[in-house]
Write a protein that holds these residues in place. Structure first.
Motif, PDB file in Angstrom:
ATOM      1  N   VAL A   1      11.389  -5.222 -15.928  1.00 49.24           N
ATOM      2  CA  VAL A   1      11.598  -5.470 -17.352  1.00 49.24           C
ATOM      3  C   VAL A   1      10.378  -6.178 -17.931  1.00 49.24           C
ATOM      4  O   VAL A   1       9.916  -7.183 -17.380  1.00 49.24           O
ATOM      5  CB  VAL A   1      12.858  -6.328 -17.577  1.00 49.24           C
ATOM      6  CG1 VAL A   1      13.035  -6.647 -19.063  1.00 49.24           C
ATOM      7  CG2 VAL A   1      14.091  -5.624 -17.032  1.00 49.24           C
ATOM      8  N   ASP A   2       9.874  -5.643 -19.019  1.00 46.41           N
ATOM      9  CA  ASP A   2       8.737  -6.268 -19.687  1.00 46.41           C
ATOM     10  C   ASP A   2       9.104  -7.693 -20.105  1.00 46.41           C
ATOM     11  O   ASP A   2      10.124  -7.911 -20.755  1.00 46.41           O
ATOM     12  CB  ASP A   2       8.345  -5.454 -20.918  1.00 46.41           C
ATOM     13  CG  ASP A   2       7.065  -5.958 -21.564  1.00 46.41           C
ATOM     14  OD1 ASP A   2       6.053  -6.076 -20.850  1.00 46.41           O
ATOM     15  OD2 ASP A   2       7.075  -6.259 -22.774  1.00 46.41           O
ATOM     16  N   GLY A   3       8.309  -8.656 -19.673  1.00 47.32           N
ATOM     17  CA  GLY A   3       8.557 -10.047 -20.031  1.00 47.32           C
ATOM     18  C   GLY A   3       9.410 -10.820 -19.044  1.00 47.32           C
ATOM     19  O   GLY A   3       9.598 -12.028 -19.217  1.00 47.32           O
ATOM     20  N   GLU A   4       9.934 -10.158 -17.990  1.00 49.36           N
ATOM     21  CA  GLU A   4      10.765 -10.904 -17.036  1.00 49.36           C
ATOM     22  C   GLU A   4       9.916 -11.878 -16.231  1.00 49.36           C
ATOM     23  O   GLU A   4       8.770 -11.599 -15.859  1.00 49.36           O
ATOM     24  CB  GLU A   4      11.544  -9.976 -16.118  1.00 49.36           C
ATOM     25  CG  GLU A   4      10.745  -9.243 -15.065  1.00 49.36           C
ATOM     26  CD  GLU A   4      11.632  -8.545 -14.038  1.00 49.36           C
ATOM     27  OE1 GLU A   4      12.374  -9.251 -13.317  1.00 49.36           O
ATOM     28  OE2 GLU A   4      11.596  -7.296 -13.976  1.00 49.36           O
ATOM     29  N   GLU A   5      10.481 -13.039 -15.974  1.00 51.93           N
ATOM     30  CA  GLU A   5       9.793 -14.065 -15.202  1.00 51.93           C
ATOM     31  C   GLU A   5      10.024 -13.838 -13.719  1.00 51.93           C
ATOM     32  O   GLU A   5      11.101 -13.399 -13.304  1.00 51.93           O
ATOM     33  CB  GLU A   5      10.279 -15.452 -15.615  1.00 51.93           C
ATOM     34  CG  GLU A   5       9.954 -15.799 -17.063  1.00 51.93           C
ATOM     35  CD  GLU A   5      10.415 -17.191 -17.441  1.00 51.93           C
ATOM     36  OE1 GLU A   5      11.146 -17.808 -16.639  1.00 51.93           O
ATOM     37  OE2 GLU A   5      10.048 -17.666 -18.530  1.00 51.93           O
ATOM     38  N   CYS A   6       9.020 -14.134 -12.931  1.00 51.09           N
ATOM     39  CA  CYS A   6       9.127 -13.953 -11.484  1.00 51.09           C
ATOM     40  C   CYS A   6       8.230 -14.972 -10.798  1.00 51.09           C
ATOM     41  O   CYS A   6       7.605 -15.818 -11.444  1.00 51.09           O
ATOM     42  CB  CYS A   6       8.736 -12.527 -11.101  1.00 51.09           C
ATOM     43  SG  CYS A   6       7.067 -12.050 -11.602  1.00 51.09           S
ATOM     44  N   TRP A   7       8.179 -14.905  -9.488  1.00 49.73           N
ATOM     45  CA  TRP A   7       7.285 -15.737  -8.692  1.00 49.73           C
ATOM     46  C   TRP A   7       6.364 -14.835  -7.878  1.00 49.73           C
ATOM     47  O   TRP A   7       6.731 -13.709  -7.517  1.00 49.73           O
ATOM     48  CB  TRP A   7       8.065 -16.641  -7.732  1.00 49.73           C
ATOM     49  CG  TRP A   7       8.755 -17.798  -8.374  1.00 49.73           C
ATOM     50  CD1 TRP A   7      10.054 -17.844  -8.800  1.00 49.73           C
ATOM     51  CD2 TRP A   7       8.194 -19.089  -8.659  1.00 49.73           C
ATOM     52  NE1 TRP A   7      10.337 -19.076  -9.333  1.00 49.73           N
ATOM     53  CE2 TRP A   7       9.221 -19.861  -9.261  1.00 49.73           C
ATOM     54  CE3 TRP A   7       6.934 -19.661  -8.476  1.00 49.73           C
ATOM     55  CZ2 TRP A   7       9.022 -21.184  -9.670  1.00 49.73           C
ATOM     56  CZ3 TRP A   7       6.737 -20.982  -8.888  1.00 49.73           C
ATOM     57  CH2 TRP A   7       7.764 -21.724  -9.480  1.00 49.73           C
ATOM     58  N   LEU A   8       5.181 -15.357  -7.582  1.00 49.99           N
ATOM     59  CA  LEU A   8       4.242 -14.735  -6.662  1.00 49.99           C
ATOM     60  C   LEU A   8       3.876 -15.781  -5.617  1.00 49.99           C
ATOM     61  O   LEU A   8       3.988 -16.987  -5.873  1.00 49.99           O
ATOM     62  CB  LEU A   8       2.972 -14.274  -7.392  1.00 49.99           C
ATOM     63  CG  LEU A   8       3.142 -13.322  -8.576  1.00 49.99           C
ATOM     64  CD1 LEU A   8       1.800 -13.146  -9.289  1.00 49.99           C
ATOM     65  CD2 LEU A   8       3.685 -11.985  -8.115  1.00 49.99           C
ATOM     66  N   SER A   9       3.409 -15.340  -4.454  1.00 48.13           N
ATOM     67  CA  SER A   9       2.963 -16.329  -3.468  1.00 48.13           C
ATOM     68  C   SER A   9       1.896 -15.744  -2.562  1.00 48.13           C
ATOM     69  O   SER A   9       1.854 -14.537  -2.329  1.00 48.13           O
ATOM     70  CB  SER A   9       4.141 -16.826  -2.618  1.00 48.13           C
ATOM     71  OG  SER A   9       4.589 -15.829  -1.720  1.00 48.13           O
ATOM     72  N   ASN A  10       1.034 -16.629  -2.068  1.00 43.60           N
ATOM     73  CA  ASN A  10       0.115 -16.252  -0.991  1.00 43.60           C
ATOM     74  C   ASN A  10      -0.295 -17.500  -0.219  1.00 43.60           C
ATOM     75  O   ASN A  10       0.102 -18.618  -0.561  1.00 43.60           O
ATOM     76  CB  ASN A  10      -1.091 -15.447  -1.501  1.00 43.60           C
ATOM     77  CG  ASN A  10      -2.044 -16.242  -2.384  1.00 43.60           C
ATOM     78  OD1 ASN A  10      -2.125 -17.472  -2.323  1.00 43.60           O
ATOM     79  ND2 ASN A  10      -2.790 -15.532  -3.220  1.00 43.60           N
ATOM     80  N   GLY A  11      -1.083 -17.296   0.830  1.00 41.18           N
ATOM     81  CA  GLY A  11      -1.409 -18.366   1.752  1.00 41.18           C
ATOM     82  C   GLY A  11      -2.454 -19.345   1.274  1.00 41.18           C
ATOM     83  O   GLY A  11      -2.767 -20.295   1.995  1.00 41.18           O
TER      84      GLY A  11
END
Length: 282
Positions: free
Chosen positions: A259-269
């Motif tokens: 969905v355009d505008g939906e909030e989420c999380w990203l992660s990396n090391g």
């Protein structure tokens, strides 16, 4: 490296890699504030160190690199001592890129790490989410314009990165310092991962496939989900951390449900967990 069929890439032409953060603040924060949500060893300045060793070992095993497998039979203390030799100033945070070739030779490239709050290195909880919301604006998360074919080079992190470089170029990302990421998806239109991150999406718990590991349950009827490895993405270290500590579960994420505008999380090391927002309409 010029693009070529993966089956024709000779072992001597690439290395398996893992990138992690060295941060002298990790032990204090891990042991005092987040002891219940951070894995052993809590006193190491190397972020999720055993997970990176395991990731490299799994890749070496997949490619059947006997000498690399032998080299990677390191315990946490030995691995830490190896990396210590590359740290010139232990009072500063660093970005380490560990590369191991088919003959078991290891190189460690060290560069200054992008600044981040130590708390962003821990799986998001209510207080961490509140703190994150008051800090930097969320990253923009774009969708690639064409699919990526899953392979051993998407499941395991190696120096064969042409697909990811191309995906970033297609959406106009020019630097690793840009607060922008691209989602790659497979020919079945299943989200695989980000080009340098693992994504997590908020979904209603009653439609989530509960076969995934971890509970990830939310009191508000929502749950955080991340794409399963069967979609073709990378077995990232922060992904493993999030699953083992119950922040999320695995579930197929189709392109058409974004969905355009939906909030989420990203992660990396290197950066830990990053707030992001999906941008479909440019």
């Amino acid at each position: 490296m010029a693009s070529q069929p993966h089956s024709s890439i000779p072992p001597e032409s690439f290395s398996i890699i893992s990138t992690l953060r060295y941060d002298p603040q990790i032990p204090a924060v891990a042991s005092k504030s987040h002891a219940d949500i951070y894995p052993y060893p809590k006193d190491s300045p190397y972020y999720l160190l055993p997970f990176h060793r395991d990731r490299l070992l799994n890749a070496a095993t997949h490619f059947n690199w006997a000498k690399a497998i032998e080299f990677l039979q390191l315990d946490t203390t030995q691995f830490s001592q190896l990396l210590d030799k590359s740290i010139s100033d232990q009072s500063k945070p660093w970005r380490l890129r560990i590369a191991v070739d088919s003959q078991g030779n290891c190189t460690v490239d060290v560069n200054p790490a992008a600044p981040c709050s130590p708390r962003s290195l821990f799986i998001p909880s209510a207080d961490i989410e509140t703190e994150a919301a008051t800090q930097l604006p969320p990253w923009k998360l774009y969708l690639d314009t064409q699919p990526t074919e899953p392979s051993a080079f998407t499941t395991h992190k190696t120096t064969v990165r042409d697909e990811y470089t191309s995906a970033r170029e297609r959406v106009g990302i020019t630097s690793l310092l840009d607060p922008v990421e691209v989602l790659v998806f497979n020919p079945q239109e299943e989200v695989m991962e980000g080009s340098i991150t693992t994504p997590y999406f908020r979904r209603r718990s009653h439609i989530v496939d509960t076969a995934g590991s971890g509970s990830g349950s939310g009191e508000d009827g929502f749950i955080w989900v991340t794409p399963p490895l069967s979609s073709g993405g990378n077995a990232g270290t922060t992904r493993r951390y999030a699953l083992e500590k119950g922040f999320c579960v695995e579930r197929l994420v189709k392109v058409d449900e974004l969905v355009d505008g939906e909030e989420c999380w990203l992660s990396n090391g290197v950066r830990g967990f990053i707030r992001a927002v999906v941008v479909l309409e440019r």
